[in-house]
Design an enzyme around this catalytic site. Structure first.
Site, PDB file in Angstrom:
ATOM      1  N   VAL A 221      26.687  68.493 -23.346  1.00 54.79           N
ATOM      2  CA  VAL A 221      26.953  68.817 -21.947  1.00 54.79           C
ATOM      3  C   VAL A 221      28.223  69.656 -21.863  1.00 54.79           C
ATOM      4  O   VAL A 221      28.986  69.777 -22.835  1.00 54.79           O
ATOM      5  CB  VAL A 221      27.057  67.546 -21.075  1.00 54.79           C
ATOM      6  CG1 VAL A 221      25.706  66.873 -20.965  1.00 54.79           C
ATOM      7  CG2 VAL A 221      28.085  66.578 -21.635  1.00 54.79           C
ATOM      8  N   THR A 222      28.503  70.202 -20.684  1.00 54.76           N
ATOM      9  CA  THR A 222      29.466  71.290 -20.539  1.00 54.76           C
ATOM     10  C   THR A 222      30.907  70.915 -20.857  1.00 54.76           C
ATOM     11  O   THR A 222      31.556  71.551 -21.692  1.00 54.76           O
ATOM     12  CB  THR A 222      29.384  71.869 -19.114  1.00 54.76           C
ATOM     13  OG1 THR A 222      28.095  72.434 -18.925  1.00 54.76           O
ATOM     14  CG2 THR A 222      30.438  72.942 -18.894  1.00 54.76           C
ATOM     15  N   PHE A 223      31.451  69.902 -20.189  1.00 57.09           N
ATOM     16  CA  PHE A 223      32.876  69.635 -20.338  1.00 57.09           C
ATOM     17  C   PHE A 223      33.249  69.187 -21.749  1.00 57.09           C
ATOM     18  O   PHE A 223      34.213  69.704 -22.326  1.00 57.09           O
ATOM     19  CB  PHE A 223      33.339  68.628 -19.283  1.00 57.09           C
ATOM     20  CG  PHE A 223      33.852  69.273 -18.031  1.00 57.09           C
ATOM     21  CD1 PHE A 223      35.145  69.065 -17.594  1.00 57.09           C
ATOM     22  CD2 PHE A 223      33.043  70.123 -17.282  1.00 57.09           C
ATOM     23  CE1 PHE A 223      35.632  69.667 -16.442  1.00 57.09           C
ATOM     24  CE2 PHE A 223      33.513  70.733 -16.131  1.00 57.09           C
ATOM     25  CZ  PHE A 223      34.813  70.511 -15.704  1.00 57.09           C
TER      26      PHE A 223
END
Length: 694
Positions: A221-223
Site C-alpha cells: 500500500v502507498t504510505f
C-alpha cells in the site's frame, strides 16, 4: 691605567677585566653578556645584598655590615679619569632591553642601585616569558594546522563518499553538482508499459537502465512503500506499517488521510532521503511525497510542497523545471534562501486514484496512463531545452500495482469473526485484528484457520508465530497480532461498508474497482524502476535483475553524492547490468491475468476437462483435449495442479494478455463446436441437412 696601579680583591677580579686599549669599562662590555652570565651576576648581587646593607646596618648574621668603599672609590677615580681623558665609558650592566645604571648609581651600598638591578631582572624575566609564550603559540598553531590538514585529507579520502567530490557539470550557463529528479507514479503497474500507451516511458527504458519490474514491500500500500523507498527500511523497521494502524505504546491511531493523525514526527522512524541530503549540505525539494510534511528529525528540506491531489500534471512539470532554473551555488545571482536543490522528489497520485475509481483495466485508466507518460515527456523535453539531459539524473518509480475487484470476490468479515470481540482493525484490504482480551487471541486464531479451510481465498497468520519471513512484517508492536490476508483481487468488508449478499442480489457495483495491498510478489503488485543520467553510465537499454524497493534509498543517495544511513538495502552505484532488454535470454513481456483466476474457475475447468476426456474415450477421437485447450497448459491448469500454499498467493504469469473470463469463453466455444461435431458423427438424425442434400 697601568696594570697593578690599584689593588683588587679576588671577588672583584671575577667582575672586572682590565683592557689594555681602554675600549671597555671596568665592568663587562656593554651588550655582550649572555643570559647565563647575567643570571650568575644577578645571583652574586643578591648574595651580596643579603650579606650587607648600606649605612652600616646589621646584616644577615647580626653584625654590622661592612662598607665596601674601595670599589666605589676606584669607580670614582675611573670616572674622573675618563672625564679627564674625554673618553666615554659603557655602563657596568646592560639589560636585554639596553637599560643600564649610571656611573653614580653603581655603589654597592646604594638602595637606588639595588632597585635598578631588581627592575632590570624583572624586565629580563618578563621578556623571557614573552618569548616562551610566543613559541608555545607558534607550536600550537602548527599542531592545529597539521590536525586540520589531516582531517581534510581523511574526509576527502573516504571511499564511501565516491561522489562527494564529483566534478560539477556545466550546461553552458551554470555549474551543476550531482542532481537527481525522482518521480513516483503511484499505482503504476509494471505491465502498464506493455499496453502501447507509454511511448515516452518505453523510450526512456531504451535509453536508460531498468529491471523488468521492481518489487514493493509488504503490505503493498502507498504510505508504507513510499516511506520504504525514502528510507531503505522495511515497514516493520521505519514504523509506517500500513495506511492505518494502532500504536499500543502511544495509544494513538495513524490514519493516512488525516493530518492530525499522521503528520507528527513520532510516527516516522528512520531517516528519509531528503533529511540525509540536507544533513550533508545537499539541498532537497519534496513535492507532495508521503511523509515530507511531518518535520522528521526536525531537519526541513529547502522546499516542501503540501499535498494537493487535484493539482494538474502540467503544474507539476512547471514546478520541477522551475526548481532547476534557480541560480546554482556558484552563480552570481545565487540566494541563500532560494537554493537550487540537488534532489527533487515528486509524487504523482493520478494513476492510483483512477485505478481505484475505475479499475486497472478500464477505459478511463488508459487515458490516465497516457497523461502520466505525457508529463514525463514534458519534463524530459524541458531538460533537453536547458542542455541538462546528460547532467541531471532522472529516476521514475512506482510503489505498487493494482488488481481488479468485483462483488463476486468479497468476503464478509462478520462471517469470519465477531467484530465485537475486537478493539482495533488495522489495514485494508488485508485486516489486522487486535482482540479486546489478549487471552482470546489463540481461540480467534484457531477459529479463522478453520474458516480458511473452507475458504481458500484468505490466509491467516499470527504475527509472532507464522507470518512469512519474506514479508518482513513481524518485528514491530504496531503490527497487529492476528492477520487475515486475502488472495490477490479479493477484499474483506464489514456490513457497514458493503453487504455482500445484498450486493449480489441487487447487482450493486463494489467500489473501489481496483485494489492493492496483497502479497508483494504477486505479478499484479509489481512496480517499475527506470533511471538515466550521469550516475548511470551504462549501455542504453541495460537490464538489471528485479530488486525490492528497499534499494532505492541507496541509489538516490549515491546519485547526489551523499552517504546513506544504515538501511535494509544492499545495492550501490554503479548498478551491475545482466544484459540488455533486447537479449534473447531476456524474459518476455508478460501481462498477468486480471481478474485473477479463482478456485471456482479451476473447478469449472476441471469439470469440462473431465467431460471432454469421457467423451473422447467413447468416440475414439485421438487426443480431444488438445482440440479443447489448443496449446500448452494454461496458467489455470498449472495452478490447479499445484498444491496451495499458506505463504504465497502468487500464480504463475500468463503468457497471454486476455483475461480469465475471455479465455474461458473461448474454450467454451471450442467445447461447443466439439460437442456438435461429436453429435453429428455419432447420433442418428443429428447430421447437417445441408450436407446430406449435397
Amino acid at each position: 691605567m697601568a696594570a697593578g696601579s690599584d689593588t683588587y680583591s679576588a671577588d672583584e677580579g671575577t667582575l672586572y677585566d682590565h683592557s689594555e686599549d681602554g675600549s671597555y669599562s671596568r665592568g663587562r662590555p656593554s651588550g655582550d653578556g649572555s643570559e647565563l652570565e647575567l643570571d650568575i651576576l644577578e645571583s652574586e648581587d643578591e648574595r651580596e645584598r643579603l650579606l650587607t646593607e648600606s649605612g652600616g646596618k646589621t646584616g644577615l648574621f647580626g653584625k654590622k655590615s661592612v662598607k665596601i668603599g674601595k670599589w666605589n672609590a676606584k669607580k670614582s677615580k675611573d670616572t674622573t679619569k675618563a672625564a679627564r681623558n674625554g673618553e666615554s665609558r659603557g655602563l657596568m650592566y646592560d639589560t636585554e632591553e639596553g637599560v643600564g645604571a649610571s656611573d653614580q648609581s653603581l655603589s654597592t651600598g646604594s638602595s637606588e642601585s639595588d632597585a635598578t638591578r631588581l627592575l632590570a631582572t624583572a624586565a629580563q624575566r618578563k621578556a623571557r616569558r614573552k618569548r616562551i609564550c610566543r613559541r608555545v603559540a607558534i607550536y600550537a598553531a602548527i599542531v592545529a594546522l597539521f590536525l586540520a590538514l589531516l582531517f581534510i585529507a581523511y574526509r576527502l579520502s573516504k571511499p564511501s563518499r565516491k561522489n562527494a567530490t564529483a566534478t560539477m557539470l556545466s550546461n553552458g550557463t551554470s555549474l551543476f553538482p550531482p542532481t537527481t529528479i525522482l518521480i513516483s507514479l503511484d499505482g503504476f503497474r509494471a505491465d502498464f508499459l506493455y499496453r502501447g500507451l507509454t511511448p515516452t516511458l518505453n523510450e526512456f527504458v531504451k535509453n536508460g537502465i531498468s529491471p523488468k519490474y521492481m518489487l514493493p514491500s509488504f503490505p503493498s500500500v502507498t504510505f508504507p512503500n513510499h516511506y520504504t523507498m525514502a528510507t531503505g527500511l522495511y515497514p516493520e523497521a521505519h514504523g509506517i506499517v500500513g495506511n492505518t494502524f494502532w500504536d499500543p505504546a502511544l495509544k494513538k491511531e495513524f490514519y493516512y488521510t488525516d493530518p492530525d493523525k499522521s503528520l507528527q514526527p513520532f510516527w516516522w522512524g528512520g531517516e528519509p532521503m531528503w533529511v540525509t541530503a540536507e544533513r550533508q549540505k545537499a539541498r532537497a525539494a519534496v513535492h507532495m511525497w508521503p511523509g515530507s510534511e511531518a518535520h522528521i528529525s526536525h531537519i526541513e528540506p529547502a522546499y516542501v510542497d503540501k499535498f494537493n491531489g487535484s493539482e494538474a500534471l502540467p503544474l507539476k512539470v512547471d514546478r520541477i523545471l522551475g526548481l532547476l532554473d534557480l541560480p546554482g551555488p556558484l552563480d552570481v545571482a545565487a540566494k541563500a534562501d532560494q537554493p537550487r536543490p540537488q534532489l527533487i522528489a515528486a509524487y504523482v497520485p493520478n494513476v492510483d486514484g483512477d485505478g481505484h475509481k475505475y479499475g486497472p483495466n478500464s477505459t478511463e485508466i488508459r487515458q490516465t496512463i497516457k497523461d502520466a507518460d505525457g508529463m514525463l515527456a514534458s519534463i524530459l523535453h524541458g531538460l533537453e531545452e536547458r542542455n541538462l539531459t546528460e547532467i541531471v539524473n532522472v529516476i521514475v518509480v512506482s510503489d505498487h500495482g493494482m488488481a481488479t475487484t468485483d462483488v463476486s470476490r468479497l468476503i464478509q468479515l462478520e462471517d469470519l469473526v465477531d467484530p465485537n470481540e475486537l478493539s482495533h482493525i488495522d489495514g485494508w484490504p488485508l485486516y489486522g485484528l487486535r482482540p479486546k482480551k489478549i487471552e482470546d487471541l489463540d481461540r480467534l486464531h484457531q477459529q479463522l484457520v478453520e474458516k480458511a479451510r473452507s475458504n481458500p481465498n484468505i490466509d491467516v497468520y499470527l504475527r509472532d508465530k507464522d507470518m512469512p519471513e519474506r514479508y518482513h512484517f513481524s518485528k514491530n508492536e504496531r503490527i497487529a497480532p492476528l492477520w487475515i490476508v486475502p488472495k490477490t483481487g479479493w477484499a474483506i468488508v464489514t456490513k457497514d461498508e458493503f453487504d455482500v449478499e445484498k450486493g449480489k442480489e441487487t447487482g450493486e457495483v463494489y467500489h473501489p474497482r481496483g485494489l492493492h495491498g496483497y502479497d508483494f510478489e504477486h505479478p499484479l503488485m509489481r512496480a517499475i524502476f527506470v533511471a538515466r543520467g550521469p550516475s548511470f553510465p551504462h549501455k542504453a537499454n541495460s537490464r538489471v535483475e528485479p530488486f525490492r524497493n528497499t534499494e532505492l534509498y541507496n541509489i538516490v543517495c549515491d546519485s547526489i553524492g551523499v552517504e546513506p544511513m544504515p538501511n535494509n538495502g544492499t545495492l550501490r552505484l554503479p548498478l551491475k547490468p545482466v544484459g540488455l532488454h533486447t537479449d534473447p535470454e531476456t524474459p518476455p513481456d508478460v501481462t498477468p491475468p486480471d481478474p485473477v483466476e479463482t478456485p471456482s474457475s479451476f473447478l469449472a475447468t476441471s469439470v469440462m476437462t473431465s467431460f471432454a476426456s469421457l467423451a473422447a474415450s467413447a468416440s475414439g477421437l485421438e487426443d480431444p483435449i488438445s482440440s479443447f485447450l489448443d496449446g500448452p497448459m494454461s496458467s489455470a491448469q498449472e495452478l490447479s495442479s499445484t498444491p496451495s500454499s499458506t505463504t504465497s498467493s502468487t500464480p504463475p504469469a500468463s503468457s497471454t494478455a486476455e483475461s480469465w473470463w475471455e479465455w474461458l469463453t473461448h474454450k467454451a466455444d471450442n467445447m461447443e463446436e466439439w460437442v456438435d461435431e461429436f453429435l453429428k458423427s455419432h447420433v442418428p438424425g443429428k447430421a447437417d441437412p445441408k450436407a446430406t442434400a449435397a
